[in-house]
Design a protein around this motif. Structure first.
Motif, mmCIF file in Angstrom:
data_model
loop_
_atom_site.group_PDB
_atom_site.id
_atom_site.type_symbol
_atom_site.label_atom_id
_atom_site.label_comp_id
_atom_site.label_asym_id
_atom_site.label_seq_id
_atom_site.Cartn_x
_atom_site.Cartn_y
_atom_site.Cartn_z
ATOM 1 N N SER A 601 0.736 -1.153 -0.033
ATOM 2 C CA SER A 601 -0.111 0.106 0.138
ATOM 3 C C SER A 601 0.775 1.082 -0.057
ATOM 4 O O SER A 601 1.892 1.227 0.507
ATOM 5 N N TYR A 602 0.394 2.326 -0.564
ATOM 6 C CA TYR A 602 1.226 3.632 -0.749
ATOM 7 C C TYR A 602 0.275 4.683 -0.130
ATOM 8 O O TYR A 602 -1.001 4.811 -0.245
ATOM 9 N N THR A 603 0.982 5.769 0.159
ATOM 10 C CA THR A 603 0.444 7.128 0.806
ATOM 11 C C THR A 603 1.524 8.059 0.544
ATOM 12 O O THR A 603 2.523 7.935 0.474
ATOM 13 N N LEU A 604 0.881 9.296 0.214
ATOM 14 C CA LEU A 604 1.644 10.533 0.232
ATOM 15 C C LEU A 604 1.685 11.373 1.222
ATOM 16 O O LEU A 604 2.223 12.260 1.567
ATOM 17 N N TYR A 605 1.025 10.866 2.431
ATOM 18 C CA TYR A 605 0.936 11.690 3.560
ATOM 19 C C TYR A 605 1.918 10.889 4.683
ATOM 20 O O TYR A 605 1.960 9.750 4.853
ATOM 21 N N ASP A 606 2.380 11.623 5.797
ATOM 22 C CA ASP A 606 2.883 11.038 6.960
ATOM 23 C C ASP A 606 1.941 10.637 8.028
ATOM 24 O O ASP A 606 0.739 10.857 8.013
ATOM 25 N N LYS A 607 2.416 10.089 9.254
ATOM 26 C CA LYS A 607 1.506 9.644 9.914
ATOM 27 C C LYS A 607 0.631 10.761 10.702
ATOM 28 O O LYS A 607 -0.012 10.553 11.358
ATOM 29 N N GLN A 608 0.832 12.091 10.819
ATOM 30 C CA GLN A 608 0.204 13.220 11.195
ATOM 31 C C GLN A 608 -0.621 13.830 10.307
ATOM 32 O O GLN A 608 -1.238 14.758 10.353
ATOM 33 N N GLY A 609 -0.724 13.055 9.123
ATOM 34 C CA GLY A 609 -1.593 13.600 8.078
ATOM 35 C C GLY A 609 -0.974 14.766 7.198
ATOM 36 O O GLY A 609 -1.592 15.565 6.508
ATOM 37 N N ASN A 610 0.299 14.813 7.255
ATOM 38 C CA ASN A 610 0.900 15.904 6.487
ATOM 39 C C ASN A 610 1.452 15.676 5.108
ATOM 40 O O ASN A 610 1.519 14.509 4.902
ATOM 41 N N TYR A 611 1.217 16.486 4.262
ATOM 42 C CA TYR A 611 1.292 16.203 2.598
ATOM 43 C C TYR A 611 2.513 17.185 2.553
ATOM 44 O O TYR A 611 2.224 18.448 2.089
ATOM 45 N N ASP A 612 3.683 16.675 2.160
ATOM 46 C CA ASP A 612 4.683 17.796 2.292
ATOM 47 C C ASP A 612 6.092 17.149 1.053
ATOM 48 O O ASP A 612 6.449 16.114 1.320
ATOM 49 N N ALA A 613 6.569 18.261 0.346
ATOM 50 C CA ALA A 613 7.253 17.802 -0.470
ATOM 51 C C ALA A 613 8.894 17.380 0.053
ATOM 52 O O ALA A 613 9.544 16.590 -0.522
ATOM 53 N N THR A 614 8.979 17.995 1.278
ATOM 54 C CA THR A 614 10.353 17.729 1.781
ATOM 55 C C THR A 614 10.384 16.190 2.257
ATOM 56 O O THR A 614 11.226 15.582 2.442
ATOM 57 N N ILE A 620 9.819 9.600 -1.633
ATOM 58 C CA ILE A 620 8.782 9.475 -2.626
ATOM 59 C C ILE A 620 7.319 9.160 -2.203
ATOM 60 O O ILE A 620 6.599 10.043 -2.037
ATOM 61 N N MET A 621 7.414 7.875 -1.380
ATOM 62 C CA MET A 621 6.016 7.686 -1.013
ATOM 63 C C MET A 621 6.217 6.696 0.473
ATOM 64 O O MET A 621 7.253 6.193 0.551
ATOM 65 N N ARG A 622 5.225 6.879 1.227
ATOM 66 C CA ARG A 622 5.450 5.754 2.396
ATOM 67 C C ARG A 622 4.711 4.457 1.701
ATOM 68 O O ARG A 622 3.708 4.625 1.055
ATOM 69 N N ALA A 623 5.263 3.435 2.277
ATOM 70 C CA ALA A 623 4.857 2.238 1.746
ATOM 71 C C ALA A 623 4.412 1.263 3.194
ATOM 72 O O ALA A 623 5.088 1.448 3.986
ATOM 73 N N TRP A 624 3.354 0.525 3.010
ATOM 74 C CA TRP A 624 2.998 -0.486 3.898
ATOM 75 C C TRP A 624 2.771 -1.976 3.463
ATOM 76 O O TRP A 624 2.071 -2.074 2.313
ATOM 77 N N HIS A 671 -4.742 8.232 4.465
ATOM 78 C CA HIS A 671 -5.133 8.198 2.916
ATOM 79 C C HIS A 671 -4.269 7.096 2.056
ATOM 80 O O HIS A 671 -3.314 7.534 1.229
ATOM 81 N N TRP A 672 -4.343 5.925 2.545
ATOM 82 C CA TRP A 672 -3.799 4.801 1.805
ATOM 83 C C TRP A 672 -4.484 4.293 0.617
ATOM 84 O O TRP A 672 -5.578 4.231 0.457
ATOM 85 N N PHE A 673 -3.588 4.086 -0.516
ATOM 86 C CA PHE A 673 -4.138 3.284 -1.576
ATOM 87 C C PHE A 673 -3.497 2.089 -1.520
ATOM 88 O O PHE A 673 -2.411 1.757 -1.407
ATOM 89 N N TYR A 674 -4.569 1.145 -1.655
ATOM 90 C CA TYR A 674 -4.277 -0.484 -1.504
ATOM 91 C C TYR A 674 -4.360 -1.110 -2.740
ATOM 92 O O TYR A 674 -4.913 -0.683 -3.680
ATOM 93 N N GLY A 675 -4.142 -2.510 -2.735
ATOM 94 C CA GLY A 675 -4.394 -3.347 -3.811
ATOM 95 C C GLY A 675 -3.912 -4.556 -3.657
ATOM 96 O O GLY A 675 -3.226 -5.086 -2.518
ATOM 97 N N GLY A 676 -4.202 -5.461 -4.558
ATOM 98 C CA GLY A 676 -3.782 -6.998 -4.595
ATOM 99 C C GLY A 676 -3.914 -7.582 -5.959
ATOM 100 O O GLY A 676 -4.361 -6.843 -6.930
ATOM 101 N N PHE A 677 -3.940 -9.190 -6.017
ATOM 102 C CA PHE A 677 -4.184 -9.732 -7.113
ATOM 103 C C PHE A 677 -4.936 -11.143 -6.610
ATOM 104 O O PHE A 677 -4.783 -11.571 -5.801
ATOM 105 N N LEU A 678 -6.213 -11.144 -7.492
ATOM 106 C CA LEU A 678 -6.844 -12.480 -7.478
ATOM 107 C C LEU A 678 -6.341 -13.407 -8.313
ATOM 108 O O LEU A 678 -6.375 -13.185 -9.591
ATOM 109 N N ASN A 679 -5.876 -14.611 -7.936
ATOM 110 C CA ASN A 679 -5.179 -15.525 -8.782
ATOM 111 C C ASN A 679 -5.927 -16.519 -8.993
ATOM 112 O O ASN A 679 -6.384 -17.292 -8.114
#
Length: 843
Positions: A601-614, A620-624, A671-679
């Protein structure tokens, strides 16, 4: 009607779609309007290309009877995208199943018309046939739409009789599909090809086309009978962009369209390009190659001679070309090192200078080497692989990097005595890639603004050794989804040759479901489909397919599919789907087992909900999950499968039910974007080897219709800027001659408007409306959107009335899938109160 700040449009030019097929009548009516003229009719799209005077707005045209939609005429820029290296063709085709499909089934694309909309082709290249529209020539279709001298607005179109390429991009793309060897082996060399030239000769290394030219090219390709169209161009956008909408109609008419998803991976999620995001198109991401072949230099030292692979040329685009016996020396620092980070008294006139990559920027090294007489620079990398050298504008010498293991040979050899090198287009080397089979960093992420799954599939696109015009050296290595897209176009040609009676949609289904999902090496989960689509193309699996799965992918939380449930009592969202699985084998039954694999899963936000270029600069992005350690299953998507094992007779279609449980252990505020595969593991009767098929899915963890539209106020936006982009405090607006409202969009919006309101928040007038606005790219310049105002604008909108109690500026942004008539569907920001004088003052 609006294009984001990184998108340019042709002034006073629009694409107008009509409500019905009476295109000639509607065009005549538009021509009768004052200050409006119809330049070209696109019959297959019920549309026209219209020019209008500055005082004619797109809203004026849209209000005219018979008009359905109006688009700005967007500019599409193209430049030659270089790369570090490239892969040897035979091994490349083995990893994608192309080689096996050719060997076992004799496939080469014969009987399929593959057409390319690009910068033209050097058809004289011997590996591309060396001919144009002669008997037996592979190039039988295509036109030039603009000529060599087109420079955009105000310059005439002067099409020639031949779509000769002077930019290089189109010839490189063509080689990926059509190359006949010995150096470049195309995916479908036996196909019949067409080139529709839409870029002219470059100015300062780049060229551009626009929507009107692209529409004419696509219409011509369809009328010529093209079965497959490749589009290696695009801009961050929406599925409703004019060019993409027209290409979607061609798919409905039986044409497969492959489109590059874009090269904005550094900007994270939701940056995929139009037209790739349009419905029914095959959007393509890029995978790194396995073994790399590219330009090289041969270095001769007292310790021996070696041909060494080099990176692409530095950012100043000066070729690393030197004759035999060119001296090569080490830059000797005063402290005994070889960094070149500080000037010394040494004179390197006439020599190529070698430095170690160090803490100082390559720009500094280049300037110092050049100032001390060096005619070229080789930088020894301090990590595996290559990198591209940044150089300052005034640096005119060529610069490349070499691998650290080759650097040891260079340093040891030069230390023993006088050494020389030679480098030319004929010198090449092949090496293994340390990033083989991984997704390319530059490959753009989905999803689309409407949460459609993009890309749909991935193919090799990094470091592709392919053809370029003969006068540009005949061959070159290049990178980009511009090159993974034609790879897929060639694969589609092979599948169409194998299954000539299938529809374009059926071909796409088989292509997507036959791919091989990629593994995320950081956590051993699968790579998210918003990154890779269904995975790496597997043509061999596709041409042997005896199944058909519908739908071939699932985009959750968007308008074309049902949306997840509301949170239940346990804080869980679920969604149910039905997938139809058809056994197309005429004789054999098959046992099918459905399983599930979650993806990162990916998000552009940190754990405090901040969306920041630095923050993004580091990761690039947080991953889980963040690593290989075990994780709570609630933090990854799970799937309930009540009928996961079924026995399917020949020709039978069965239904698989799945219930997807969103990762409720991940906070929706992040604001996570998740996904997966049905095999689907499929074993046919009396066979010992199973076949594997996949359906990728992706979604947004939460209620996408309630997501944040603006970046957090902690970013300092929205803000007011003057005409030099200096920040203006709200209270100072009344004394400013010009001001801009600057804001950062986190999320693409279908519609926004700005309004002037009084001190009681009553709307006095709408200042500006914009449609289909993409989110801001944090690493573009500028990385925000602006709306400009002046006192004349305000006085005109309020009929000269002055409100002494003051004004506020209101910015209203429609959330995804919202209703414009429902105020609750907007995110609203209001400025501080400000006052306008009766003078020539501005906000």
């Amino acid at each position: 009607m609006y294009s984001p700040p990184h998108v340019e449009t042709v002034s006073g030019s629009y694409i107008v779609e009509f409500e019905d097929e009476n295109i000639h009548t509607h065009s005549d009516n538009l021509n009768a309007m004052s200050s409006v003229s119809v330049h070209k009719k696109i019959t297959g799209f019920n549309s026209a290309i219209v020019a209008a005077a500055n005082h004619i707005t797109p809203e004026h045209i849209a209000d005219y009877p018979g008009v359905k939609r109006v688009w700005p005429n967007r500019k599409y820029f193209q430049s030659f995208q270089k790369s570090k290296r490239e892969i040897a063709a035979p091994y490349l085709h083995q990893m994608t199943g192309v080689a096996q499909a050719m060997q076992e089934f004799g496939l080469d694309g014969a009987g399929v018309n593959v057409c390319i909309i690009d910068s033209g082709v050097d058809y004289n290249h011997p590996e591309l046939g060396g001919c144009w529209k002669t008997e037996g020539c592979p190039w039988q279709l295509g036109y030039d739409f603009l000529g060599d001298e087109y420079r955009g607005e105000g310059t005439p179109l002067k099409p020639s009789d031949f779509p000769m390429d002077c930019l290089g991009h189109g010839t490189h793309v063509a080689g990926i599909i059509a190359g006949r060897g010995p150096q470049v082996h195309g995916v479908a060399p036996g196909a019949t090809f067409g080139m529709y030239r839409v870029y002219s000769c470059p100015v300062n290394g780049s060229s551009y086309t626009d929507s009107s030219i692209l529409l004419q090219a696509a219409e011509a390709a369809y009328n010529d009978g093209c079965n497959v169209i490749n589009v290696s161009l695009g801009l961050t956008g929406w599925s409703e962009d004019a060019f993409g909408v027209y290409l979607s109609t061609l798919v409905d008419k039986g044409v497969n369209v492959a489109a590059a998803v874009g090269n904005d991976g550094v900007n994270g999620l939701q940056v995929a390009s139009a037209p790739a995001v349009s419905h029914n198109l095959i959007s393509v991401g890029s995978v790194e190659n396995w073994s790399n072949t590219g330009n090289a230099t041969t270095i001769s030292t007292p310790a021996g001679e070696r041909t060494i692979g080099i990176s692409e040329r530095g950012r100043n685009d000066v070729e690393f070309i030197f004759p035999s016996n060119t001296p090569v020396v080490l830059f000797e620092d005063d402290d005994g090192g070889y960094t070149g980070c500080n000037p010394t008294g040494a004179d390197y006139t006439g020599s190529v200078v070698v430095v170690n990559r160090s803490d100082c920027p390559s720009e500094t090294q280049g300037d110092i080497v050049q100032s001390q007489g060096g005619i070229g620079m080789i930088v020894i990398n301090n990590v595996p692989g290559f990198t591209v050298m940044g150089l300052n504008e005034g640096t005119t010498i060529p610069a490349v990097t070499v691998r650290n293991e080759d650097g040891e040979f260079i340093i040891n050899g030069i230390e023993q005595g006088d050494s020389t090198l030679v480098a030319n287009f004929n010198t090449s080397a092949t090496i293994d890639s340390p990033t083989a089979g991984l997704m390319s960093n530059f490959s753009s992420y989905g999803p689309s603004p409407e949460l459609d799954l993009v890309p749909l599939i991935s193919a090799p696109g990094a470091n592709m050794w392919s053809t370029v015009p003969l006068n540009q050296g005949s061959y070159r290595s290049s990178s980009g989804t511009s090159l993974s897209s034609p790879y897929i176009a060639g694969c589609v040609a092979l599948i169409r040759q194998r299954f000539p009676k299938m529809s374009a949609q059926q071909i796409s289904h088989i292509l997507i479901t036959s791919a091989t999902p990629l593994v995320d090496l950081k956590n051993n989960f699968k790579v998210n489909p918003y990154r890779s689509g269904s995975g790496l193309v597997n043509v061999y699996n596709a041409v042997r397919s005896r199944v058909f799965i519908d739908p071939p992918y699932i985009g959750i939380n968007q308008t074309r599919w049902s949306q997840p449930s509301n949170l239940d009592d346990q804080g869980v969202r679920t969604i149910s789907y039905s997938l139809n699985f058809t056994n197309t084998d005429a004789e054999k039954s098959a046992s099918v087992m459905l399983t599930h694999q979650p993806a990162t899963s990916y998000t552009l936000y940190d754990k405090q909900g901040n969306y920041d270029a630095t923050f993004l600069e580091a990761e690039i992005m947080r991953a889980w999950p963040p690593g290989n350690s075990s994780v709570d299953q609630s933090t990854v998507p799970q799937v309930y499968m009540p009928n996961a094992i079924q026995y399917i007779r020949p020709g039978q279609t069965v239904n698989f039910m799945v219930g997807i449980i969103l990762p409720f252990g991940l906070p929706e505020s992040e604001h996570w974007f998740y996904g997966g595969f049905l095999n689907f593991t499929t074993l046919f009767d009396n066979e010992t080897t199973s076949n594997y098929y996949v359906v990728p899915y992706g979604g947004y963890n939460g209620n996408y219709s309630a997501t944040n539209m603006l970046a957090p106020l902690s970013t300092g936006f929205p803000r007011f800027l003057d005409d030099e982009d200096n920040v203006i405090e709200d209270k100072e607006l009344g004394s400013s001659k010009m001001a801009k409202l600057a804001f950062i969009l986190n999320t693409p919006t279908p519609y926004l408007y700005t309004a002037l309101v009084d001190s009681d928040d009553n709307i006095l007038t709408i200042i500006e409306e914009r449609e289909r606005v993409s989110r801001n790219l944090l690493f573009s310049t500028p990385n925000y959107t602006t709306i400009t105002f002046n006192s004349g604008t305000i006085h005109e909108k309020t009929n000269g009335t002055i409100y002494s109690d003051g004004y506020r500026l209101l910015l209203a942004i429609l959330r995804p899938f919202g209703d414009r008539e429902n105020g609750d569907d907007f995110e609203v920001w209001k400025s501080e109160l400000f006052v306008l004088d009766d003078e020539d003052q501005a906000i």
